[in-house]
Design an enzyme around this catalytic site. Structure first.
Site, PDB file in Angstrom:
ATOM      1  N   THR A  76     -21.313 -51.428  11.887  1.00  0.00           N
ATOM      2  CA  THR A  76     -22.211 -50.692  11.208  1.00  0.00           C
ATOM      3  C   THR A  76     -23.056 -49.674  12.200  1.00  0.00           C
ATOM      4  O   THR A  76     -23.371 -48.419  11.546  1.00  0.00           O
ATOM      5  CB  THR A  76     -23.195 -51.793  10.758  1.00  0.00           C
ATOM      6  OG1 THR A  76     -22.540 -52.683   9.743  1.00  0.00           O
ATOM      7  CG2 THR A  76     -24.534 -51.066   9.977  1.00  0.00           C
ATOM      8  N   HIS A 245     -18.432 -47.868   6.425  1.00  0.00           N
ATOM      9  CA  HIS A 245     -16.948 -48.571   6.633  1.00  0.00           C
ATOM     10  C   HIS A 245     -16.611 -49.474   5.177  1.00  0.00           C
ATOM     11  O   HIS A 245     -17.378 -49.458   4.543  1.00  0.00           O
ATOM     12  CB  HIS A 245     -17.068 -49.634   7.796  1.00  0.00           C
ATOM     13  CG  HIS A 245     -18.090 -50.580   7.753  1.00  0.00           C
ATOM     14  ND1 HIS A 245     -18.081 -51.870   6.933  1.00  0.00           N
ATOM     15  CD2 HIS A 245     -19.397 -50.755   8.415  1.00  0.00           C
ATOM     16  CE1 HIS A 245     -19.126 -52.333   7.012  1.00  0.00           C
ATOM     17  NE2 HIS A 245     -20.230 -51.849   8.132  1.00  0.00           N
TER      18      HIS A 245
END
Ligand code: AMP
Ligand code: ZN
Ligand code: ZN
Length: 463
Positions: A76, A245
């Protein structure tokens, strides 16, 4: 000759694109505000697997990039920071969820650390854009509440998972509108934790649970559209909706037990699965020799031999050994159970790690769809949209400009298609020509008159 024809054809196409560009440029009124929204952990193929009517509405009026190639490691903080800097993790310095400084022995934990040691290696767009005289906002985006090179965004909120999407959005639209005397912000970044949180808990293969959370995410996109319409911002701002992602399915049958290979007394584990960062207490080479043959589904790298393609080597905070698990495998220390049913962080060439991008607004093309883009290219694209001089970055506008109305562009698949098409056509013409030539009557016939010239009778006639 073939080449000349081909070039002529391509130039013709390019000039028609330029004409379209000129047309759009004359109608533009300078840079428009830009809203960047991230839904954490939105794997690209969720778009095909789940109905997302509001998201579809957004990109049907704009553009869709089906898969973004994000940066290694696919976690992240590194990826959110790449989106707003255009840099690979080795260059922006936010390398992992946990980092360790070998000199000061400081430990970085994502979301809990504002030390300039980690954050001052570059600056995000919400700071760079201040230098163009703009106001900016960062709503809970990783790094938003950190003072970077002595500055923050004009408006920001410290991270709190209990603040709803609607509340975050309401603040952002207020900041974008401004008030009578104050100009609104030109660049705002807005973060939301889902579907990442549910992806970790249930795993991406859990269709029922992921279906529920993606319905909520799509409802939030519906809120976004209606809030922008209610405030009159829709059609007057550019919006990019993207993610950091994807997510891979994990399993208790796919565990890599680190301490089967190396005693936990011999190393410090800094960042954990699926990319573990290791500081050996003694000889790194000896630890590496044990780790490299530890498990068939884990690759060990000494810092200096991490492959170039990962762009994950040239930074003081990359630790002496990193271990990379194969897709869906989890590295644990002995005794640990599977911590998460879904995870990310794996190799960024894996499609399961890729997010998507959708965008709409006056500066974007309408109904345009493309298969891929690098996530580091979004930064130069945003700088172009805002007319902000970009900082040094790893991205390029070559492909990203295809998303923009008013930009001449031929994306890679289009060029390849055209070249192949033209070559096929020319080959067909050449073959046809040869075929016709070979069908003509035999070569001696046209010269029969010449033979007649030599004829004795003719000579007699001339006399
Ligand atoms: P990850 O551990 O890689 O799955 O990261 C996702 C989590 O990071 C979220 O669920 C949040 O708890 C946390 N997070 C995201 N943004 C921030 C932020 N700006 N500040 C602190 N923590 C954050
Ligand atoms: Zn994430
Ligand atoms: Zn996550």
């Amino acid at each position: 000759m073939l080449l000349k024809i081909l070039l002529g054809f391509l130039c013709g196409l390019s000039s028609s694109a330029k004409a379209r560009a000129a047309e759009n440029e004359t109608s533009s009124q300078g840079p428009l505000p830009l809203l960047l929204v991230s839904f954490d952990g939105f794997r690209a193929d969720y778009l095909q697997r789940f109905p997302m009517p509001n998201l579809k509405l957004l990109y049907s009026e704009g553009v869709l990039v089906e898969q973004l190639t994000n940066v290694f490691i696919t976690k992240t903080f590194p990826n959110h920071y790449s989106l707003v800097t255009g840099l690979y993790a080795e260059s922006h310095g936010i390398l992992a969820s946990r980092m360790y400084d070998l000199d000061s022995h400081k430990l970085f934990k994502a979301g809990k650390d504002t030390d300039p040691l980690w954050w001052n290696q570059t600056q995000p767009l919400w700071i760079t854009a201040l230098d163009s005289g703009y106001k900016t906002a960062a709503m809970m985006w990783p790094g938003s509440d950190v003072t970077i090179r002595n500055r923050t965004a004009t408006h920001f909120s410290p991270y709190s998972s209990s603040v709803t999407f609607q509340e975050r959005l309401g603040n952002v639209t207020n900041w974008m509108i401004g008030n009578g005397t104050e100009k609104g912000v030109m660049f705002a970044a807005l973060y939301w934790e889902e579907p990442d949180r549910s992806g970790h808990i249930f795993g991406p293969d859990n269709t029922t649970a992921m279906g529920n959370v993606l319905k909520e995410v799509d409802d939030n996109i519906g809120l976004l559209i209606s809030e922008l319409k209610r405030t009159g911002l829709w059609g007057r701002v550019n919006i990019i909706v993207t993610s950091d992602h994807g997510m891979a399915q994990c399993s208790p049958d796919r565990l890599i037990k680190l301490d089967d290979c190396l005693s936990s007394d011999d190393y410090m584990l800094v960042d954990t699965s699926p990319v573990a960062a290791i500081v050996p207490h003694k000889n790194p080479e000896a630890a590496f020799d044990k780790l490299k043959k530890c498990h068939t589904h884990m690759t060990a790298y000494l810092k200096q031999s991490i492959p170039d393609r990962l762009h994950y080597r040239n930074n003081q905070h990359i630790l002496p050994i990193i271990l990379v698990a194969d897709e869906g495998w989890t590295i644990v220390q002995q005794g640990d159970k599977l911590p998460r049913l879904g995870d990310h962080g794996y190799d960024n060439s894996l499609p399961s790690m890729h997010p998507f991008l959708a965008a709409a607004g006056p500066s974007f093309r309408k109904g345009y769809r493309t298969t891929g883009l690098q996530s580091v290219d979004i930064y130069p694209l945003m700088c172009r949209l805002l007319s902000v001089p970009p900082g040094p970055n790893n991205g390029t506008l070559a492909q990203a400009r295809c998303l923009l109305a008013g930009e001449s562009c031929m994306d890679a698949p289009m060029v390849v298609g055209l070249v192949v098409g033209v070559l096929l056509l020319l080959t067909a013409i050449t073959l046809l020509f040869r075929l016709l030539k070979s069908r003509r009557p035999s070569g001696s016939r046209p010269f029969q008159r010449l033979q007649l010239d030599d004829d004795d009778d003719d000579e007699a006639l001339l006399e």
